[in-house]
Design a protein around this motif. Structure first.
Motif, mmCIF file in Angstrom:
data_model
loop_
_atom_site.group_PDB
_atom_site.id
_atom_site.type_symbol
_atom_site.label_atom_id
_atom_site.label_comp_id
_atom_site.label_asym_id
_atom_site.label_seq_id
_atom_site.Cartn_x
_atom_site.Cartn_y
_atom_site.Cartn_z
ATOM 1 N N UNK A 68 -10.142 3.533 0.383
ATOM 2 C CA UNK A 68 -8.843 3.588 1.057
ATOM 3 C C UNK A 68 -8.900 2.935 2.434
ATOM 4 N N UNK A 69 -10.029 3.088 3.127
ATOM 5 C CA UNK A 69 -10.166 2.427 4.430
ATOM 6 C C UNK A 69 -10.056 0.909 4.273
ATOM 7 N N UNK A 70 -10.709 0.368 3.238
ATOM 8 C CA UNK A 70 -10.624 -1.070 2.999
ATOM 9 C C UNK A 70 -9.235 -1.467 2.500
ATOM 10 N N UNK A 71 -8.683 -0.668 1.597
ATOM 11 C CA UNK A 71 -7.368 -0.975 1.040
ATOM 12 C C UNK A 71 -6.292 -0.990 2.111
ATOM 13 N N UNK A 72 -6.467 -0.188 3.151
ATOM 14 C CA UNK A 72 -5.462 -0.124 4.214
ATOM 15 C C UNK A 72 -5.305 -1.446 4.951
ATOM 16 N N UNK A 73 -6.288 -2.335 4.803
ATOM 17 C CA UNK A 73 -6.239 -3.629 5.488
ATOM 18 C C UNK A 73 -5.948 -4.791 4.546
ATOM 19 N N UNK A 74 -5.783 -4.515 3.263
ATOM 20 C CA UNK A 74 -5.527 -5.595 2.311
ATOM 21 C C UNK A 74 -4.124 -6.154 2.483
ATOM 22 N N UNK A 75 -4.012 -7.456 2.272
ATOM 23 C CA UNK A 75 -2.718 -8.118 2.315
ATOM 24 C C UNK A 75 -1.946 -7.839 1.019
ATOM 25 N N UNK A 76 -0.635 -7.979 1.026
ATOM 26 C CA UNK A 76 0.150 -7.777 -0.200
ATOM 27 C C UNK A 76 -0.361 -8.655 -1.338
ATOM 28 N N UNK A 77 -0.494 -8.047 -2.520
ATOM 29 C CA UNK A 77 -0.967 -8.772 -3.687
ATOM 30 C C UNK A 77 -2.470 -8.688 -3.897
ATOM 31 N N UNK A 78 -3.213 -8.280 -2.880
ATOM 32 C CA UNK A 78 -4.663 -8.118 -3.024
ATOM 33 C C UNK A 78 -4.954 -6.800 -3.739
ATOM 34 N N UNK A 79 -6.138 -6.702 -4.360
ATOM 35 C CA UNK A 79 -6.466 -5.519 -5.147
ATOM 36 C C UNK A 79 -7.926 -5.138 -4.959
ATOM 37 N N UNK A 80 -8.171 -3.834 -4.903
ATOM 38 C CA UNK A 80 -9.514 -3.284 -4.829
ATOM 39 C C UNK A 80 -9.768 -2.466 -6.087
ATOM 40 N N UNK A 81 -10.860 -2.780 -6.779
ATOM 41 C CA UNK A 81 -11.289 -2.020 -7.952
ATOM 42 C C UNK A 81 -12.526 -1.217 -7.564
ATOM 43 N N UNK A 82 -12.487 0.087 -7.784
ATOM 44 C CA UNK A 82 -13.598 0.941 -7.401
ATOM 45 C C UNK A 82 -14.105 1.722 -8.606
ATOM 46 N N UNK A 83 -15.426 1.801 -8.763
ATOM 47 C CA UNK A 83 -16.067 2.444 -9.904
ATOM 48 C C UNK A 83 -16.802 3.711 -9.462
ATOM 49 N N UNK A 84 -16.556 4.810 -10.167
ATOM 50 C CA UNK A 84 -17.242 6.076 -9.939
ATOM 51 C C UNK A 84 -17.848 6.545 -11.257
ATOM 52 N N UNK A 85 -19.159 6.725 -11.272
ATOM 53 C CA UNK A 85 -19.846 7.083 -12.505
ATOM 54 C C UNK A 85 -19.724 8.565 -12.842
#
Length: 215
Positions: A68-85
């Motif tokens: 969420x810290x990284x996502x808060x700085x993403x520009x519109x249209x950008x995407x973060x995929x995160x994996x939790x095992x």
């Protein structure tokens, strides 16, 4: 005032939603230290602001603080995929991600990122930024798997690469459960240091943050 308190007091204020997540992590989970927290979260956010990534991959979600810290700085249209095992972690983490102000920029995957990436060779190519913060025993495997998928000029960040300073202490004898993790970090650090295809630096931030740029 401790130096860590001083640093926090002189850094950008923590977003209220992230602060609430940090408090909930400490109240309800057994290993709250695993969450990135205020200062490292702000560093991750500012790195994203500098890099302007369109596709971000995170290996190791835990509570979702770093995502969420990284996502808060993403520009519109950008995407973060995160994996939790750890599928048991989903009960806590998914509501925090989906209820966040940045929910439209984050996709949470439950499962082994290494297995998923290996079995989906056409997925997630030309990645701009990877953040590795998962099972330390597999850091070298994560690195070898994601590096070919990172675009030239893209970045890989790796957390906990100083392992409380023990990476440089040959006299330190870890407990049986920690030996493989420490060796994984040491092997990863040696692997990255010897790789001429990247530029790299280890920052003594929190438990060590390695910044790697693919040439």
């Amino acid at each position: 005032m401790s130096i860590s308190d001083y640093i926090e007091a002189h850094s950008e204020l923590e977003h209220p939603y992230l602060h609430a997540l940090w408090r909930a992590t400490h109240l309800h989970l057994n290993y709250p230290r695993m969450a990135s927290g205020h200062v490292q979260g702000q560093v991750l956010r500012m790195l994203v602001q500098m890099m302007w990534p369109r596709l971000v991959l995170e290996i190791g979600t835990y509570t979702g603080y770093s995502a969420l810290a990284m996502a808060s700085a993403l520009e519109p249209g950008a995407m973060l995929h995160t994996f939790e095992i750890n599928d048991e972690q989903e009960v806590f983490t998914r509501p925090w991600i989906e209820g966040s102000p940045w929910a439209d920029r984050v996709t949470l995957h439950i499962g082994d990122a290494l297995s998923w990436l290996t079995s989906h060779p056409a997925s997630f190519n030309d990645i701009d930024l990877v953040f590795i913060d998962a099972d330390k025993r597999h850091y070298p495997d994560y690195y070898r798997t994601v590096l070919p998928r990172v675009r030239p000029g893209g970045y890989i960040l790796a957390d906990n690469t100083l392992w409380d300073g023990h990476v440089a202490d040959d006299t330190y004898i870890p407990t049986a459960g920690k030996q493989a993790q420490l060796q994984g970090i040491r092997d990863f650090n040696d692997l990255v240091a010897a790789d001429t295809a990247v530029e790299k630096v280890i920052l003594p931030l929190r438990d060590g943050l390695t910044i790697i740029r693919k040439k």
